[in-house]
Enzyme design. Structure first.
Site, PDB file in Angstrom:
ATOM      1  N   GLU A 148     -24.114  -2.594  13.193  1.00  0.00           N
ATOM      2  CA  GLU A 148     -24.289  -1.086  13.164  1.00  0.00           C
ATOM      3  C   GLU A 148     -23.245  -0.850  11.716  1.00  0.00           C
ATOM      4  O   GLU A 148     -22.764   0.227  12.020  1.00  0.00           O
ATOM      5  CB  GLU A 148     -24.056  -0.557  14.306  1.00  0.00           C
ATOM      6  CG  GLU A 148     -25.211  -0.662  15.529  1.00  0.00           C
ATOM      7  CD  GLU A 148     -24.920  -0.178  16.604  1.00  0.00           C
ATOM      8  OE1 GLU A 148     -24.136   0.861  16.848  1.00  0.00           O
ATOM      9  OE2 GLU A 148     -25.980  -0.035  17.464  1.00  0.00           O
ATOM     10  N   GLU A 171     -30.562  -4.527  19.201  1.00  0.00           N
ATOM     11  CA  GLU A 171     -29.960  -4.126  20.389  1.00  0.00           C
ATOM     12  C   GLU A 171     -31.195  -2.782  20.987  1.00  0.00           C
ATOM     13  O   GLU A 171     -32.000  -2.135  20.312  1.00  0.00           O
ATOM     14  CB  GLU A 171     -28.864  -3.026  20.093  1.00  0.00           C
ATOM     15  CG  GLU A 171     -27.586  -4.094  20.097  1.00  0.00           C
ATOM     16  CD  GLU A 171     -26.382  -3.113  19.865  1.00  0.00           C
ATOM     17  OE1 GLU A 171     -26.381  -2.043  20.263  1.00  0.00           O
ATOM     18  OE2 GLU A 171     -25.376  -3.935  19.443  1.00  0.00           O
TER      19      GLU A 171
END
Length: 464
Positions: free
Chosen positions: A185, A285
């Site tokens: 991320e 995710e």
């Protein structure tokens, strides 16, 4: 254990093994093991702050003992067996860079990190979840900051590259490694320094390990590829595909055609880059959070979220993409298995967990019912005093002013102060008591989230 399929590699839009046979990786992240996030194991704020507070309370000997036991118990052969029983074939291991690198001695790579990962390695994607200075503004980068200063210092970027060179060198000959996820991320406000670092780290890794796939996250928390201009060789590109309907603040999922359309459009926007460049897609995710027994209508809420998850999996199956659900084990928010409320850890910290929930400290799945009256006036005051055009300058933009206020006040200041209260619950504990607390996370002592696991089994074509 089945035989290794050799090094996996990218071939067009597919991942294939050494025989050229297509492989679809479906997995879950181990979660709060080699990277302990606050909502996963219950502490407030950031991991390094929690560890410092526990070290102060327990002393070095007991501190080392507790975390050694915790790391031993969290993922064992029993966990691996269960993993396979629900049809998963890949483990994503989120790693905290502090296991490999000491900020006061950054040129020396610590062997402890390899020992931890070696306990789990089967068919694995190694995910570096935190970076010196923070690769994003979130609590899970464990920086203790509200800015991603990793992007502002070439020294930090070079240190991270050198760390990955040593990891790749260590695992270069290991065909059970499905590849490296160099950065979880990323959130680069300028949208171009990430690509520069990806080119740097890819080149450096290839010099010591020419075989393993790199699994590269998009920018802005793996949701934005607008700054990406090229495709690197033998790389899979990764999205994260969380749906707001899976969280308390989002609309409830009813399965309407409009909601399904929202899910599909959000996914399609994220994978546009991969479709254009004809490369594989990995959803690194996704997954709802779940209500706990005792919450109003919790069974109905959870069924709606299971239905949401099932719809997402149907999208991924249609496109035959790779995915890794978030997450495997926790204290009850999302895990496929979770610590039993009657375990020593959960009983000891129950009053603290209730307080933390009431204060709404964890961004993940929090409920603002009891603190809305506190923060709304502060946010209203800032909005009144700061012109809107300047409010919008703060990145990530999709957080809005509210998200940035909560990040600084709740997730940093208040959470950091509460860290000491969390640590105080461990004061005076004997070695035997610490062992029992750590053992709360052993597979044999945990509960299974059957509704979630049945959906995963159905996706894999496994009948109970």
């Amino acid at each position: 254990m089945p035989p290794s399929r050799g090094y996996l590699r990218v071939k067009g839009t597919d991942v294939v093994d050494e025989q050229g046979e297509r492989v679809i990786l479906k997995g879950a992240a181990t979660g709060g093991h080699t990277n302990m996030e606050n909502f996963i194991t219950g502490y407030p704020g950031h991991e390094h702050e929690m560890r410092a507070a526990l070290l102060e309370v327990l002393g070095k000997e007991k501190y080392d003992y507790f975390f050694d036991r915790f790391l031993d118990y969290f993922f064992t052969a029993a966990d691996a067996k269960f993993f396979a029983s629900v049809g998963l074939n890949c483990i994503r291991i989120p790693m905290n860079h502090r296991y490999f690198m000491d900020d006061m001695n950054p040129s020396v790579i610590k062997p402890e990190g390899f020992k931890l990962v070696d306990r789990i390695v089967d068919l694995t994607i190694l995910d570096m979840h935190t970076f010196p200075g923070g690769q994003n503004q979130g609590w899970h980068s464990d920086s203790g900051l509200h800015r991603a200063t990793f992007w502002e210092h070439k020294d930090l970027q070079d240190r991270a590259t050198n760390m990955w060179v040593e990891i790749a060198k260590y695992y270069a000959g290991n065909t059970w490694i499905a590849g490296y996820n160099p950065m979880n991320e990323p959130a680069d406000p300028e949208h171009q320094r990430l690509q520069v670092w990806y080119r740097q780290v890819e080149k450096a890794i290839r010099e010591v390990d020419p075989h393993h796939i790199l699994w590269l996250d998009g920018n802005t928390y793996s949701m934005d590829f607008t700054g990406f201009k090229e495709v690197l060789p033998n790389c899979v590109y990764a999205i994260h595909d969380y749906a707001t309907m899976g969280f308390p603040a989002g609309d409830r999922y009813t399965g309407s055609s409009e909601q399904k359309d929202v899910l599909r459009k959000s996914y399609e926007r994220k994978v546009e880059f991969m479709r254009e460049h004809k490369v594989p897609i990995w959803n690194g995710e996704f997954g709802p959070v779940y209500a706990s027994p005792g919450e109003e209508n919790y069974e109905q809420i959870n069924q709606q979220r299971y239905n949401l998850l099932g719809e997402q999996l149907s999208i991924y199956k249609q496109d035959q993409i790779h995915w890794s659900i978030w997450l495997y084990k926790d204290i009850g928010f999302q895990g496929m298995v979770y610590a039993n409320p009657d375990s020593a850890y959960m009983k000891l910290l129950k009053p603290f967990f209730e307080k933390k929930k009431r204060l709404g400290l964890d961004k993940w799945g929090r409920d603002d019912t009891h603190v809305k009256h506190v923060y709304d006036p502060l946010i209203a005051h800032i909005k009144e005093e700061i012109p809107e055009k300047f409010q919008r300058r703060r990145y990530p933009h999709h957080w809005g002013l509210e998200g940035h206020v909560h990040r600084v006040v709740r997730e940093m200041l208040v959470s950091e102060l509460l860290t000491y209260e969390y640590a105080s619950y461990f004061e005076g504990k004997s070695m035997e008591e610490l062992d029992e607390l750590a053992a709360s996370f052993k597979f044999e002592n945990c509960l299974k989230r059957d509704g979630l696991n049945k959906i995963l089994q159905a996706d894999a074509g496994i009948n109970e």
